[in-house]
Scaffold this active site. Structure first.
Site: not given
Length: 381
Positions: A121, A126, A129, A132, A229
């Site tokens: 992360r 991004q 990912d 996500s 997280y």
């Protein structure tokens, strides 16, 4: 460089790891692409669309013959990749902690397994990912499915015959899925509240127009926790949170639970006793049901792909929530894969060359061995 995409074989998996859009992009990088017949049917993509994009559409696992890279949503059985080149890269989701035997099988087969769910992360990753992108859709779908099961209206409605009160929605866990659940419930006109163990999410909840519900007497996690997280909390915090939730949940019509801890069973957020305090006809959607311990996920008694009724409250959850939006989920997932591989594409060598930061994070196996530090530290099971 040959890239292969096989049809997903896991039960209930309707997504696919490539779309005509990403096929064209990979070909533009200089790669050839082969895809198994029918691979995109669950995501409403016809074989002809792949062929038009420039892919070779082949029957069965023949698509993986001489492949240098294999792309998948859920990691295929290594036996299906017998025709791939030695050391071929396989980019997919592996459930590395829960399916350790499969990881070992990939090492024995000489394949280089790249776990997309281990993507760090960090800012530059991004767009790669997959957790996500899929969680975003899952948070949306959880609210839509719960609204359908609820059987009442979400927004306040003022009519000549009287007023319909807005539904009260409580979101537990404010990660990507939770934030999307809040936004979706708000768009539907519900009164929304939310909670999380991470103090940084308070402002995020408020920014979406929802009410934050937080334990004030015991410290939670400052900031985002490890890797963005949540982590397991102290017994004092868990006790205080249970008391807070018990007082709040009794007044809710819809509860959406989203809490996950990587490598661990989903934490229990809602007990049977708490369910008993809710009014009949209320609905709970357990987004973590697939990561449960056999007695439920975040919610005691939840069962994947079933509606369970306890104390007049309906509890539901899907084993593969994003898969219920297969077309969009596949489009986002396939772009994650393309963004990942293209970011490291060596034009002269005609192949991706991973750097240490991201490569070491996602690489599970290499040269016949399990090499990921997170798995090396965990006992094989």
């Amino acid at each position: 460089m040959r890239i292969a995409i096989l049809k997903e074989r896991a039960a209930g998996e309707s997504r696919v790891a490539a779309t005509p859009e990403t096929v064209k992009k990979f070909i533009a990088l200089g790669a050839s692409v082969a895809i198994e017949e029918g691979a995109g049917i669950g995501a409403a993509i016809a074989d002809a669309a792949y062929a038009e994009a420039g892919a070779a559409v082949l029957p069965g696992p023949a698509a993986s013959r001489d492949a240098d890279i294999v792309l998948a949503v859920q990691a295929p059985d290594p036996a299906l990749l017998a025709g791939a080149r030695p050391g071929a890269l396989v980019a997919a989701t592996f459930d590395p902690f829960g399916a350790r035997d499969q990881v070992e099988a990939y090492a024995a087969a000489g394949l280089e397994a790249l776990a997309m769910e281990f993507m760090p992360r960090i800012t530059r990753a991004q767009s790669m990912d997959v957790l996500s992108s899929q969680s975003n859709l899952a948070g949306y779908k959880a609210v839509i499915a719960a609204a359908d099961l609820y059987g009442r209206a979400f927004p306040m409605m003022m009519t000549a015959a009287g007023t319909v009160q807005a539904a009260r929605v409580f979101v537990m866990g404010v990660g990507v899925a939770g934030l999307q659940a809040i936004a979706t419930a708000r768009r539907l006109g519900a009164q929304v509240s939310a909670t999380d163990v991470r103090s940084a999410t308070r402002e995020q909840i408020q920014s979406l127009g929802a009410k934050p519900v937080f334990v004030e007497s015991v410290a939670g996690i400052e900031g985002e926790g490890s890797g963005g997280y949540a982590t397991e909390m102290s017994e004092d915090y868990q006790k205080a949170q249970a008391e807070l939730v018990s007082a709040h949940i009794a007044r809710q019509d819809i509860v959406i639970t989203t809490a996950l801890i990587p490598g661990r069973a989903a934490p229990r957020l809602v007990t049977d006793a708490q369910i008993a305090t809710m009014r009949r006809g209320s609905v709970i959607f357990d987004l973590a049901v697939a990561q449960g311990d056999g007695t439920g996920g975040n919610v005691e008694g939840s069962m994947a792909d079933q509606v369970v009724e306890r104390h007049g409250v309906k509890i539901m959850g899907f084993a593969n929530t994003a898969g219920h939006l297969a077309a969009d989920a596949s489009a986002l997932y396939s772009r994650n894969l393309y963004n990942f591989l293209s970011a490291f594409w060596d034009k002269e060598g005609g192949r991706p060359v991973l750097d240490e930061e991201i490569g070491n994070a996602v690489r599970l196996t290499q040269n016949g061995a399990v090499v990921n530090p997170r798995l090396e530290a965990a006992p094989a099971g």
